[in-house]
Write a protein that holds these residues in place. Structure first.
Motif, PDB file in Angstrom:
ATOM      1  N   ASP A  44      -8.082 -12.961 -10.962  1.00 16.51           N
ATOM      2  CA  ASP A  44      -7.562 -11.645 -10.604  1.00 16.51           C
ATOM      3  C   ASP A  44      -8.605 -10.941  -9.745  1.00 16.51           C
ATOM      4  O   ASP A  44      -9.571 -10.375 -10.262  1.00 16.51           O
ATOM      5  N   LEU A  45      -8.436 -10.987  -8.430  1.00 15.40           N
ATOM      6  CA  LEU A  45      -9.385 -10.411  -7.493  1.00 15.40           C
ATOM      7  C   LEU A  45      -8.702  -9.335  -6.666  1.00 15.40           C
ATOM      8  O   LEU A  45      -7.497  -9.396  -6.412  1.00 15.40           O
ATOM      9  N   ARG A  46      -9.500  -8.368  -6.244  1.00 15.67           N
ATOM     10  CA  ARG A  46      -8.970  -7.275  -5.424  1.00 15.67           C
ATOM     11  C   ARG A  46      -9.480  -7.433  -4.005  1.00 15.67           C
ATOM     12  O   ARG A  46     -10.667  -7.225  -3.738  1.00 15.67           O
ATOM     13  N   PRO A  47      -8.625  -7.825  -3.066  1.00 14.01           N
ATOM     14  CA  PRO A  47      -9.086  -8.010  -1.689  1.00 14.01           C
ATOM     15  C   PRO A  47      -9.570  -6.700  -1.084  1.00 14.01           C
ATOM     16  O   PRO A  47      -9.058  -5.621  -1.390  1.00 14.01           O
ATOM     17  N   ALA A  48     -10.574  -6.797  -0.230  1.00 15.13           N
ATOM     18  CA  ALA A  48     -11.114  -5.630   0.465  1.00 15.13           C
ATOM     19  C   ALA A  48     -10.219  -5.303   1.649  1.00 15.13           C
ATOM     20  O   ALA A  48      -9.840  -6.193   2.413  1.00 15.13           O
ATOM     21  N   ARG A  49      -9.928  -4.031   1.812  1.00 13.04           N
ATOM     22  CA  ARG A  49      -9.059  -3.590   2.892  1.00 13.04           C
ATOM     23  C   ARG A  49      -9.876  -3.020   4.048  1.00 13.04           C
ATOM     24  O   ARG A  49     -11.103  -3.095   4.072  1.00 13.04           O
ATOM     25  N   LEU A  50      -9.160  -2.424   4.982  1.00  9.04           N
ATOM     26  CA  LEU A  50      -9.773  -1.988   6.231  1.00  9.04           C
ATOM     27  C   LEU A  50     -10.833  -0.922   6.010  1.00  9.04           C
ATOM     28  O   LEU A  50     -11.892  -0.949   6.649  1.00  9.04           O
ATOM     29  N   GLY A  51     -10.588   0.029   5.114  1.00  9.09           N
ATOM     30  CA  GLY A  51     -11.526   1.136   4.932  1.00  9.09           C
ATOM     31  C   GLY A  51     -12.895   0.687   4.467  1.00  9.09           C
ATOM     32  O   GLY A  51     -13.917   0.995   5.094  1.00  9.09           O
ATOM     33  N   SER A  52     -12.935  -0.048   3.345  1.00 14.30           N
ATOM     34  CA  SER A  52     -14.226  -0.482   2.807  1.00 14.30           C
ATOM     35  C   SER A  52     -14.908  -1.467   3.742  1.00 14.30           C
ATOM     36  O   SER A  52     -16.138  -1.452   3.894  1.00 14.30           O
ATOM     37  N   ARG A  53     -14.136  -2.317   4.411  1.00 13.48           N
ATOM     38  CA  ARG A  53     -14.744  -3.280   5.321  1.00 13.48           C
ATOM     39  C   ARG A  53     -15.276  -2.601   6.571  1.00 13.48           C
ATOM     40  O   ARG A  53     -16.275  -3.052   7.151  1.00 13.48           O
ATOM     41  N   ALA A  54     -14.626  -1.531   7.017  1.00 11.93           N
ATOM     42  CA  ALA A  54     -15.125  -0.805   8.183  1.00 11.93           C
ATOM     43  C   ALA A  54     -16.466  -0.145   7.883  1.00 11.93           C
ATOM     44  O   ALA A  54     -17.385  -0.160   8.711  1.00 11.93           O
ATOM     45  N   VAL A  55     -16.596   0.430   6.683  1.00  9.41           N
ATOM     46  CA  VAL A  55     -17.881   1.040   6.313  1.00  9.41           C
ATOM     47  C   VAL A  55     -18.967  -0.028   6.196  1.00  9.41           C
ATOM     48  O   VAL A  55     -20.105   0.165   6.645  1.00  9.41           O
ATOM     49  N   ALA A  56     -18.613  -1.171   5.583  1.00 11.08           N
ATOM     50  CA  ALA A  56     -19.585  -2.265   5.481  1.00 11.08           C
ATOM     51  C   ALA A  56     -19.996  -2.768   6.857  1.00 11.08           C
ATOM     52  O   ALA A  56     -21.179  -3.061   7.100  1.00 11.08           O
ATOM     53  N   LEU A  57     -19.037  -2.865   7.781  1.00 15.44           N
ATOM     54  CA  LEU A  57     -19.357  -3.306   9.142  1.00 15.44           C
ATOM     55  C   LEU A  57     -20.277  -2.317   9.835  1.00 15.44           C
ATOM     56  O   LEU A  57     -21.211  -2.712  10.546  1.00 15.44           O
ATOM     57  N   LEU A  58     -20.044  -1.029   9.631  1.00 17.72           N
ATOM     58  CA  LEU A  58     -20.909  -0.024  10.245  1.00 17.72           C
ATOM     59  C   LEU A  58     -22.340  -0.149   9.748  1.00 17.72           C
ATOM     60  O   LEU A  58     -23.303  -0.069  10.538  1.00 17.72           O
ATOM     61  N   ILE A  59     -22.509  -0.381   8.453  1.00 19.80           N
ATOM     62  CA  ILE A  59     -23.862  -0.561   7.906  1.00 19.80           C
ATOM     63  C   ILE A  59     -24.505  -1.813   8.484  1.00 19.80           C
ATOM     64  O   ILE A  59     -25.685  -1.809   8.868  1.00 19.80           O
TER      65      ILE A  59
END
Length: 301
Positions: free
Chosen positions: A25-40
């Motif tokens: 049971d995993l929760r895929p990462a969506r655009l919002g959290s991945r965009a912040v991670a990409l910015l970092i």
């Protein structure tokens, strides 16, 4: 007879079946959290690239003029770009099992489609597709950016082009902890519960009662009444003395759970007091590290 309330069946978008046929049971990462991670990650890469460019500039400046030409300078910059945008993410994601600085800050991780950790080939494929197609987009930048964004939004697991090519996906490592249902003590049953013997109420039965009470608003008749009567009958058969006559079953269940929690909290507090008395400070981190004693130096002779 022990009664258990059936849990929700798996099968959501986050379910992932491993090679051993185990559902995760995993929760895929969506655009919002991945965009912040990409910015970092971009900020980290920019800092590393700036340091490397400064070092390369100093190195080129101290070389003899007969060695330095346009071809050398162009080669150095191309090597730096490949190191920062291709080699760096490949090495970092491989060494950290899919956790770049940005993903680690956002609680994300890259995994394989079968749930296993990524290898060098997965990290390299993701970095290569990101380097040539997605970011910075060497091939038709605006078209590839729009295509990558559309792919991530349309994907049921939020996968970008690099994930599709490498057979990976990004999931959340930190999941919000579900709140545990804690019923209150009914005022009319407080005196009875305080003197009742609840030793026969085991954790399995208490868990079934808690699950029933927490999901009671979602249940409909006849399941609501049937489960309530079965659980109340089993609880009353294990409690001594029995609850007052005429007490509604749901009040009995709530009183038993609340009293079990109160007694457990009291036992835990008593155990901590004993531990603190026998071993002062055990299990606690000191606010300030102890200062070693200084031995007075012997007088000079």
């Amino acid at each position: 007879m022990s009664v258990a309330v059936p849990a929700a069946a798996p099968g959501g978008a986050g379910d992932l079946v491993t090679a051993e046929a185990v559902a995760l049971d995993l929760r895929p990462a969506r655009l919002g959290s991945r965009a912040v991670a990409l910015l970092i990650d971009i900020l980290v890469q920019a800092a590393i690239g700036g340091c490397l460019m400064l070092l390369a500039g100093v190195t080129v400046a101290i070389l003899p003029e007969r060695v330095v030409d346009d071809a050398l300078v162009g080669t150095v910059w191309r090597v730096l770009i490949v190191l920062v945008l291709l080699a760096y993410p490949t090495i970092v994601e491989t060494r950290t099992n899919g956790r770049s600085p940005g993903k680690a800050a956002m609680g994300l991780r890259v995994i394989r489609e079968d749930g296993g950790p990524i290898r060098v080939r997965h990290a390299f494929t993701r970095a290569l597709v990101g380097f040539t197609v997605e970011w910075p987009g060497l091939l038709l930048p605006f078209v590839t950016w729009a295509g990558s964004l559309t792919t991530m939004i349309a994907s049921g697991r939020g996968r970008r082009l690099g994930d599709l090519a490498a057979g990976t996906l990004v999931v959340h490592e930190r999941r919000p902890a579900p709140s545990r249902f804690v019923p209150g003590m009914p005022a009319d049953l407080q005196a009875w519960a305080a003197t009742a013997d609840l030793s026969a109420i085991d954790d399995e039965l208490a868990g079934a009662v808690r699950q029933y009470l927490s999901r009671a608003p979602e249940l409909r008749e006849p399941h609501f009444g049937t489960l309530q009567r079965m659980l109340a009958a089993e609880v009353e058969a294990r409690v001594s003395p029995p609850p007052p006559a005429g007490t509604p079953p749901w009040l009995v269940l709530s009183a038993v759970l609340a009293e079990r929690r109160r007694r457990y909290a009291a036992q835990l507090a008593a155990g901590r007091l004993v531990t603190e008395r026998v071993l002062p400070g055990f299990g606690r981190r000191p606010l300030h590290p102890p200062i070693p004693a200084v031995r007075r130096a012997s007088p000079l002779r």
